[in-house]
Design an enzyme around this catalytic site. Structure first.
Site, PDB file in Angstrom:
ATOM      1  N   SER A 142      -9.458  27.546  20.127  1.00  0.00           N
ATOM      2  CA  SER A 142     -10.859  27.152  19.900  1.00  0.00           C
ATOM      3  C   SER A 142     -11.633  27.103  21.219  1.00  0.00           C
ATOM      4  O   SER A 142     -12.810  27.470  21.273  1.00  0.00           O
ATOM      5  CB  SER A 142     -10.915  25.782  19.227  1.00  0.00           C
ATOM      6  N   HIS A 193      -5.880  30.006  13.184  1.00  0.00           N
ATOM      7  CA  HIS A 193      -5.582  28.910  12.257  1.00  0.00           C
ATOM      8  C   HIS A 193      -5.513  29.446  10.823  1.00  0.00           C
ATOM      9  O   HIS A 193      -4.605  29.086  10.066  1.00  0.00           O
ATOM     10  CB  HIS A 193      -6.685  27.835  12.308  1.00  0.00           C
ATOM     11  N   LYS A 212     -11.854  12.319  21.935  1.00  0.00           N
ATOM     12  CA  LYS A 212     -11.886  13.725  22.325  1.00  0.00           C
ATOM     13  C   LYS A 212     -13.280  14.271  22.023  1.00  0.00           C
ATOM     14  O   LYS A 212     -13.765  14.135  20.904  1.00  0.00           O
ATOM     15  CB  LYS A 212     -10.817  14.481  21.512  1.00  0.00           C
ATOM     16  N   ARG A 251       1.987  29.928  19.532  1.00  0.00           N
ATOM     17  CA  ARG A 251       1.471  31.225  19.989  1.00  0.00           C
ATOM     18  C   ARG A 251       2.307  31.829  21.105  1.00  0.00           C
ATOM     19  O   ARG A 251       2.718  32.971  21.049  1.00  0.00           O
ATOM     20  CB  ARG A 251       0.030  31.072  20.482  1.00  0.00           C
TER      21      ARG A 251
END
Ligand code: PNS
Length: 180
Positions: A142, A31, A55, A104
């Site tokens: 993450s 990030h 979430k 990515r």
């Protein structure tokens, strides 16, 4: 010009501000890499931290924001804000028209395409700009960081030092249990 489908798109945009949204639970060096790349293109980047009670997060919204604020404490061009609801509404409130996202691998593509096209459907005036992170972070997210750390693996060099410290605290508090 009469032959253009969307003539307003021919007007060059001189954007100064971009929004970089995400969950950031926690922020990784991937990030950070995207934010620093974004700073080459924009004068100001608003890092928009999703506060989504649906979430489950390891870190609270406040903690996720505080880590990002500390990382960029000496960078006045970075602002950290929380948001909920639709991303396009938040972007409009910031008087911005550009959203930055990192891409990515091919595996990101389908989700990002769906998100970009849905956001465009919601507000055609907002553009999403995708940037590739450094290859060093192209495998990183993450979730992987939390899993590796919880299993006793090293995440040095993959997350900022403050994040490593906060992960260690969570581990001590039993919130991130080894072996699970
Ligand atoms: O870090 P993430 O999980 O990839 O971030 C996803 C995020 C926060 C950018 C996305 O979930 C989002 O924009 N949520 C806000 C809700 C919204 O606007 N949904 C419609 C677009 S799909």
């Amino acid at each position: 010009m009469t032959n253009l489908v969307e003539p307003e798109r021919d007007v060059p945009w001189m954007e100064k501000i971009a929004v970089y949204p995400g969950f950031f639970d926690p922020i990784t060096n991937g990030h950070v890499d995207i934010i620093l790349r974004g700073l080459r293109l924009f004068d100001q980047i608003v890092v928009a931290v999703l506060k989504n009670p649906k979430k489950q997060a390891l870190f609270s919204t406040k903690d996720r924001m505080a880590m990002i604020q500390e990382i960029f404490a000496h960078q006045p061009a970075i602002e950290v804000k929380a948001f909920d609801g639709l991303l396009v509404d938040f972007v409009r409130r910031q008087k911005a028209r550009i959203v930055i996202r990192g891409l990515r691998a091919v595996s990101d593509f389908e989700y990002e395409l769906q998100m970009a096209l849905m956001n465009r459907q919601l507000d055609p005036e907002i553009e999403i700009l995708y940037m590739m992170p450094s290859v060093n972070y192209s495998f990183l997210n993450s979730g992987v960081v939390k899993e590796v750390f919880s299993l006793g693996g090293s995440v040095a060099g993959l997350v900022p030092k403050i994040v490593e410290r906060k992960l260690r605290e969570k581990l001590k508090q039993g919130r991130l249990s080894v072996g699970k």
